[in-house]
Scaffold this motif. Structure first.
Motif, PDB file in Angstrom:
ATOM      1  N   ALA A 231       0.852  -1.059   0.234  1.00 40.54           N
ATOM      2  CA  ALA A 231      -0.019   0.662   0.122  1.00 40.54           C
ATOM      3  C   ALA A 231       0.828   1.073   0.316  1.00 40.54           C
ATOM      4  O   ALA A 231       2.329   1.577   0.333  1.00 40.54           O
ATOM      5  N   VAL A 232       0.193   2.184  -0.713  1.00 36.72           N
ATOM      6  CA  VAL A 232       1.048   3.730  -0.457  1.00 36.72           C
ATOM      7  C   VAL A 232      -0.066   4.049   0.087  1.00 36.72           C
ATOM      8  O   VAL A 232      -0.538   5.016  -0.105  1.00 36.72           O
ATOM      9  N   VAL A 233       0.747   5.644   0.620  1.00 36.27           N
ATOM     10  CA  VAL A 233       0.048   6.311   0.505  1.00 36.27           C
ATOM     11  C   VAL A 233       0.457   7.925   0.436  1.00 36.27           C
ATOM     12  O   VAL A 233       1.304   8.105   1.162  1.00 36.27           O
ATOM     13  N   GLY A 234      -0.046   8.621   0.057  1.00 37.38           N
ATOM     14  CA  GLY A 234       0.669  10.191  -0.091  1.00 37.38           C
ATOM     15  C   GLY A 234       0.126  11.262  -0.018  1.00 37.38           C
ATOM     16  O   GLY A 234      -1.161  11.096   0.066  1.00 37.38           O
TER      17      GLY A 234
ATOM     18  N   GLY B 232      -3.634  10.934  -1.845  1.00 41.47           N
ATOM     19  CA  GLY B 232      -4.252  10.123  -0.747  1.00 41.47           C
ATOM     20  C   GLY B 232      -4.025   8.352  -0.575  1.00 41.47           C
ATOM     21  O   GLY B 232      -2.729   8.384  -1.224  1.00 41.47           O
ATOM     22  N   SER B 233      -4.590   7.562  -0.574  1.00 40.95           N
ATOM     23  CA  SER B 233      -4.199   5.939  -0.429  1.00 40.95           C
ATOM     24  C   SER B 233      -4.256   5.031  -1.713  1.00 40.95           C
ATOM     25  O   SER B 233      -5.111   5.315  -2.529  1.00 40.95           O
ATOM     26  N   VAL B 234      -3.440   4.282  -1.717  1.00 40.11           N
ATOM     27  CA  VAL B 234      -3.354   2.683  -2.917  1.00 40.11           C
ATOM     28  C   VAL B 234      -3.146   2.263  -2.054  1.00 40.11           C
ATOM     29  O   VAL B 234      -2.569   1.416  -1.116  1.00 40.11           O
ATOM     30  N   ASN B 235      -4.345   1.368  -2.454  1.00 37.52           N
ATOM     31  CA  ASN B 235      -4.475  -0.166  -0.973  1.00 37.52           C
ATOM     32  C   ASN B 235      -3.622  -1.197  -1.554  1.00 37.52           C
ATOM     33  O   ASN B 235      -3.451  -1.140  -2.697  1.00 37.52           O
ATOM     34  N   GLY B 236      -3.203  -1.838  -1.098  1.00 34.79           N
ATOM     35  CA  GLY B 236      -2.165  -2.991  -1.082  1.00 34.79           C
ATOM     36  C   GLY B 236      -3.004  -4.362  -1.619  1.00 34.79           C
ATOM     37  O   GLY B 236      -3.985  -3.652  -0.931  1.00 34.79           O
ATOM     38  N   SER B 237      -2.291  -5.063  -0.907  1.00 40.77           N
ATOM     39  CA  SER B 237      -3.251  -6.637  -1.281  1.00 40.77           C
ATOM     40  C   SER B 237      -1.856  -7.845  -0.769  1.00 40.77           C
ATOM     41  O   SER B 237      -1.174  -8.690  -2.082  1.00 40.77           O
ATOM     42  N   GLY B 238      -2.088  -8.547   0.314  1.00 37.07           N
ATOM     43  CA  GLY B 238      -1.818  -9.248   1.273  1.00 37.07           C
ATOM     44  C   GLY B 238      -0.638  -8.561   1.766  1.00 37.07           C
ATOM     45  O   GLY B 238       0.590  -9.634   2.270  1.00 37.07           O
ATOM     46  N   SER B 239      -0.295  -7.371   1.742  1.00 36.62           N
ATOM     47  CA  SER B 239       1.142  -6.768   2.141  1.00 36.62           C
ATOM     48  C   SER B 239       0.964  -6.728   3.078  1.00 36.62           C
ATOM     49  O   SER B 239      -0.252  -5.960   3.298  1.00 36.62           O
ATOM     50  N   PRO B 240       2.587  -6.882   4.133  1.00 36.90           N
ATOM     51  CA  PRO B 240       2.047  -6.178   5.999  1.00 36.90           C
ATOM     52  C   PRO B 240       2.753  -4.360   5.120  1.00 36.90           C
ATOM     53  O   PRO B 240       3.099  -3.689   6.695  1.00 36.90           O
ATOM     54  N   VAL B 241       3.271  -4.487   4.357  1.00 40.29           N
ATOM     55  CA  VAL B 241       3.610  -2.837   4.114  1.00 40.29           C
ATOM     56  C   VAL B 241       2.963  -1.617   3.657  1.00 40.29           C
ATOM     57  O   VAL B 241       2.466  -2.217   2.792  1.00 40.29           O
ATOM     58  N   ARG B 242       3.348  -0.834   4.180  1.00 41.00           N
ATOM     59  CA  ARG B 242       2.303   0.662   3.480  1.00 41.00           C
ATOM     60  C   ARG B 242       3.842   1.679   3.241  1.00 41.00           C
ATOM     61  O   ARG B 242       4.541   2.352   4.144  1.00 41.00           O
ATOM     62  N   TRP B 243       3.506   2.599   2.358  1.00 39.53           N
ATOM     63  CA  TRP B 243       4.689   3.671   1.912  1.00 39.53           C
ATOM     64  C   TRP B 243       4.072   4.899   2.007  1.00 39.53           C
ATOM     65  O   TRP B 243       3.042   5.369   2.145  1.00 39.53           O
ATOM     66  N   ILE B 244       4.907   5.763   2.458  1.00 36.13           N
ATOM     67  CA  ILE B 244       4.580   6.694   3.524  1.00 36.13           C
ATOM     68  C   ILE B 244       4.867   8.037   2.678  1.00 36.13           C
ATOM     69  O   ILE B 244       5.994   8.791   2.983  1.00 36.13           O
ATOM     70  N   LEU B 245       4.623   8.960   2.125  1.00 42.96           N
ATOM     71  CA  LEU B 245       5.218   9.777   1.284  1.00 42.96           C
ATOM     72  C   LEU B 245       4.469  11.409   1.487  1.00 42.96           C
ATOM     73  O   LEU B 245       3.641  11.665   1.090  1.00 42.96           O
TER      74      LEU B 245
ATOM     75  N   VAL C 195      12.233  15.512  -0.226  1.00 46.40           N
ATOM     76  CA  VAL C 195      10.865  14.701  -0.427  1.00 46.40           C
ATOM     77  C   VAL C 195      11.435  13.849   0.661  1.00 46.40           C
ATOM     78  O   VAL C 195      12.968  13.304   1.303  1.00 46.40           O
ATOM     79  N   SER C 196      10.357  13.214   1.082  1.00 50.16           N
ATOM     80  CA  SER C 196      10.341  12.439   2.953  1.00 50.16           C
ATOM     81  C   SER C 196       9.614  10.728   2.154  1.00 50.16           C
ATOM     82  O   SER C 196       8.382  11.304   2.275  1.00 50.16           O
ATOM     83  N   LEU C 197       9.989   9.697   2.246  1.00 51.17           N
ATOM     84  CA  LEU C 197       9.826   8.690   1.899  1.00 51.17           C
ATOM     85  C   LEU C 197      10.274   7.537   3.445  1.00 51.17           C
ATOM     86  O   LEU C 197      11.008   7.293   3.807  1.00 51.17           O
ATOM     87  N   ALA C 198       8.642   7.152   3.700  1.00 52.42           N
ATOM     88  CA  ALA C 198       8.529   5.904   4.955  1.00 52.42           C
ATOM     89  C   ALA C 198       8.358   4.630   4.353  1.00 52.42           C
ATOM     90  O   ALA C 198       7.114   5.037   3.704  1.00 52.42           O
ATOM     91  N   ALA C 199       8.984   3.734   5.105  1.00 52.69           N
ATOM     92  CA  ALA C 199       7.871   2.060   5.086  1.00 52.69           C
ATOM     93  C   ALA C 199       7.815   1.661   6.701  1.00 52.69           C
ATOM     94  O   ALA C 199       8.073   1.737   7.624  1.00 52.69           O
ATOM     95  N   GLU C 200       6.015   1.567   7.229  1.00 54.19           N
ATOM     96  CA  GLU C 200       5.957   1.167   7.318  1.00 54.19           C
ATOM     97  C   GLU C 200       5.280  -0.759   7.429  1.00 54.19           C
ATOM     98  O   GLU C 200       4.898  -1.066   6.301  1.00 54.19           O
ATOM     99  N   VAL C 201       5.235  -1.605   8.175  1.00 54.21           N
ATOM    100  CA  VAL C 201       5.735  -2.567   8.600  1.00 54.21           C
ATOM    101  C   VAL C 201       4.117  -3.246   9.470  1.00 54.21           C
ATOM    102  O   VAL C 201       4.985  -2.339  11.063  1.00 54.21           O
ATOM    103  N   ASP C 202       2.937  -3.563   8.802  1.00 53.52           N
ATOM    104  CA  ASP C 202       1.929  -3.793  10.304  1.00 53.52           C
ATOM    105  C   ASP C 202       1.996  -2.951  11.258  1.00 53.52           C
ATOM    106  O   ASP C 202       1.729  -2.887  12.061  1.00 53.52           O
ATOM    107  N   GLY C 203       1.826  -1.303  10.265  1.00 52.43           N
ATOM    108  CA  GLY C 203       1.808  -0.305  11.161  1.00 52.43           C
ATOM    109  C   GLY C 203       2.535   0.195  12.426  1.00 52.43           C
ATOM    110  O   GLY C 203       2.695   1.541  12.605  1.00 52.43           O
ATOM    111  N   VAL C 204       3.810  -0.024  12.062  1.00 50.86           N
ATOM    112  CA  VAL C 204       5.458   0.297  12.856  1.00 50.86           C
ATOM    113  C   VAL C 204       6.564   1.182  11.342  1.00 50.86           C
ATOM    114  O   VAL C 204       6.480  -0.440  10.343  1.00 50.86           O
ATOM    115  N   VAL C 205       6.522   2.010  11.706  1.00 48.40           N
ATOM    116  CA  VAL C 205       7.125   2.472  10.426  1.00 48.40           C
ATOM    117  C   VAL C 205       8.884   2.278  10.566  1.00 48.40           C
ATOM    118  O   VAL C 205       9.330   2.154  11.970  1.00 48.40           O
TER     119      VAL C 205
END
Length: 284
Positions: free
Chosen positions: A84-87, A91-104, A122-132
């Protein structure tokens, strides 16, 4: 813009059992952000185009914000299609079965960008199961780059960051920022007026992610700000935390829209208590 070969990873699909490696996520984030930062810089050199406003007449967004965000999302989706990606802009781009969400945040400090001030990122973080777990912040103008992985430390250009060793709030140089809504700005100014006699001085850079990274390296002693969104502080907050700062909200809350406070342990409690006393998390 071609992505370096070492960043050509593929996201694990549904059913994958191995947890994502924060170091690999950081490698992808760094490669993506470096190319995105060059895109932002080159577009600024050509002149700012298509300036619009968002929440208020002073809250601006440019064509470059959208172009950088589209580029980063495309790169992430190509290499990790299940994440998933949130910018900030799209807004949000939904993921599919991955625990990773990118925050941009494609351009943190858009007003500085608009005016040609060399403090934006430019700021980018990777979150896994809700934890950056990984984050990078890069200033396209100066090339300054801050990185962190959870448990792996925070760095700038290969130098490990440890924050300020200050223990006296009265000697602290603080960074802060202001919202776009007039009523909120008035409340924040009132808080600042009450706080400033208790500290060395205040700086207002105009990019929260850079503020947090400057606190991580001790160029600022601490940072506080109300009204930050997750994309404003996800990467910079991890950099500050991994540099040894306490990154919190107020009165037991975590960092979030009501308050993000990043301070070394020597002054965290004293600054926290002043901000509570002055109702820094209150107001509009």
């Amino acid at each position: 813009m071609e992505m370096p070969s070492e960043a050509r990873s593929t996201g694990m699909g549904p059913g994958a059992s191995e947890p994502p490696d924060p170091a690999q996520l950081l490698d992808l984030a760094v490669a993506t952000v470096r190319a995105a930062a060059e895109l932002a810089r080159s577009m600024r050199a050509e002149g700012v185009r298509s300036v619009r406003t968002k929440s208020t007449e002073t809250d601006v967004v440019t064509a470059a914000d959208h172009a950088v965000e589209r580029y980063v999302i495309a790169q992430l989706r190509e290499r990790r299609p299940y994440d998933a990606v949130v910018g900030e802009e799209s807004g949000s781009v939904n993921g599919s079965g991955s625990p990773v969400r990118w925050i941009l945040d494609p351009i943190d400090g858009t007003v500085n960008y608009l005016y040609g001030l060399p403090v934006y990122a430019v700021s980018l973080a990777a979150e896994v199961d809700g934890v950056v777990v990984a984050g990078v912040v890069r200033n396209p103008v100066t090339g300054d780059e801050w990185t962190a992985t959870r448990g792996g430390g925070a760095f700038r250009d290969g130098r490990r960051l440890t924050g300020s060793g200050i223990t006296d709030l009265g000697q602290a140089l603080l960074g802060t920022g202001f919202g776009y809504d007039a009523a909120r700005r008035r409340h924040q100014a009132e808080v600042l007026t009450r706080l400033i006699p208790y500290v060395r001085d205040i700086r207002r850079m105009g990019a929260a992610s850079i503020d947090l990274c400057l606190a991580a390296e001790g160029a600022l002693d601490a940072v506080y700000e109300k009204g930050l969104n997750v994309w404003d502080h996800a990467a910079g907050g991890l950099v500050a935390e991994e540099a040894g700062l306490g990154v919190t909200g107020l009165a037991g809350a975590g960092p979030g829209p009501d308050m993000v406070l990043a301070a070394p342990k020597g002054i965290h409690r004293a600054l926290h208590d002043r901000l509570v006393e002055f109702d820094a998390a209150g107001g509009p």
